[in-house]
Design a protein around this motif. Structure first.
Motif, PDB file in Angstrom:
ATOM      1  N   ARG A  24      36.932  32.135  26.687  1.00  0.00           N
ATOM      2  CA  ARG A  24      35.990  33.272  26.747  1.00  0.00           C
ATOM      3  C   ARG A  24      35.129  33.193  28.015  1.00  0.00           C
ATOM      4  O   ARG A  24      34.899  34.205  28.680  1.00  0.00           O
ATOM      5  N   GLN A  25      34.630  31.984  28.326  1.00  0.00           N
ATOM      6  CA  GLN A  25      33.801  31.814  29.522  1.00  0.00           C
ATOM      7  C   GLN A  25      34.610  32.144  30.790  1.00  0.00           C
ATOM      8  O   GLN A  25      34.107  32.766  31.718  1.00  0.00           O
ATOM      9  N   LYS A  26      35.874  31.722  30.784  1.00  0.00           N
ATOM     10  CA  LYS A  26      36.741  32.018  31.926  1.00  0.00           C
ATOM     11  C   LYS A  26      36.969  33.515  32.037  1.00  0.00           C
ATOM     12  O   LYS A  26      36.935  34.076  33.148  1.00  0.00           O
ATOM     13  N   ALA A  27      37.186  34.187  30.913  1.00  0.00           N
ATOM     14  CA  ALA A  27      37.395  35.641  30.927  1.00  0.00           C
ATOM     15  C   ALA A  27      36.156  36.357  31.472  1.00  0.00           C
ATOM     16  O   ALA A  27      36.269  37.288  32.287  1.00  0.00           O
ATOM     17  N   ILE A  28      34.970  35.911  31.040  1.00  0.00           N
ATOM     18  CA  ILE A  28      33.720  36.506  31.525  1.00  0.00           C
ATOM     19  C   ILE A  28      33.561  36.236  33.013  1.00  0.00           C
ATOM     20  O   ILE A  28      33.229  37.146  33.787  1.00  0.00           O
ATOM     21  N   SER A  29      33.812  35.016  33.414  1.00  0.00           N
ATOM     22  CA  SER A  29      33.686  34.653  34.829  1.00  0.00           C
ATOM     23  C   SER A  29      34.689  35.425  35.686  1.00  0.00           C
ATOM     24  O   SER A  29      34.372  35.865  36.794  1.00  0.00           O
TER      25      SER A  29
END
Length: 190
Positions: free
Chosen positions: A86-91
């Motif tokens: 999720r953090q990677k998708a947001i980033s």
């Protein structure tokens, strides 16, 4: 010896050439553009593109904010791998938004290119009119008061803006704003 002979020869040739005064003038393209419908239309088109691209970028950031809120709400339920994903998708979305912003509004971006494209026609009209007026009035130089070239003093006798506007078929009368006429005079150089 040869150098001294060259200087004497150069001076004698220079003295035989009649001195001619250079004729010059200036225009105020900012003033001329303010009267040109083509320029106003181009500005309107540029604003439309800028607004559309700004909205696209804003929509990307709204989407990122939704992803961040969803992540924060579900964070305690997610495994470490799910959190990283999720953090990677947001980033990735943030990077994509920044890249798009730079592509549109960055140095020589889409907005810059669109301005260049849309301003080409009004600039060509002014350039042709300047060339014609310079030939008619036998001017050697034409400066632009509205450019980055610093003009500390300008004598209105050398302002050829009205001639350019006449050549373009534009109204040369000053416009009144709030009851006060503009600083532009209709004095023409001779």
């Amino acid at each position: 010896m040869k150098k001294a002979l060259f200087i004497v020869l150069l001076c004698s040739v220079w003295a035989t050439i009649p001195a001619q005064a250079q004729k010059f003038g200036y225009i105020d393209t900012e003033y001329i553009f303010s009267k040109m419908p083509e320029y106003q239309k181009a500005l309107s088109e540029i604003d439309k593109f800028a607004d559309k691209w700004s909205k696209d970028i804003q929509d990307k950031y709204v989407e990122i904010e939704k992803l961040q809120k969803a992540y924060q709400a579900e964070e305690i339920l997610l495994t470490e791998d799910m959190k990283r994903d999720r953090q990677k998708a947001i980033s990735d979305k943030e990077r994509e938004a920044r890249d798009y912003n730079n592509k549109v509004f960055g140095y020589q971006g889409l907005l810059f290119e669109k301005k260049k494209e849309l301003m080409k026609a009004p600039m060509e009209l002014i350039n042709r009119a300047v060339e014609k007026v310079c030939l008619q009035k036998k001017l050697n130089f034409m400066f632009d008061k509205a450019s980055d070239f610093v003009m500390l003093y300008t004598d209105p006798r050398h302002d050829y803006s009205d001639y350019i506007m006449e050549e373009l078929g534009l109204d040369t009368k000053p416009t009144a704003t709030n009851g006060n006429p503009t600083n532009k005079t209709t004095t023409k150089p001779k």
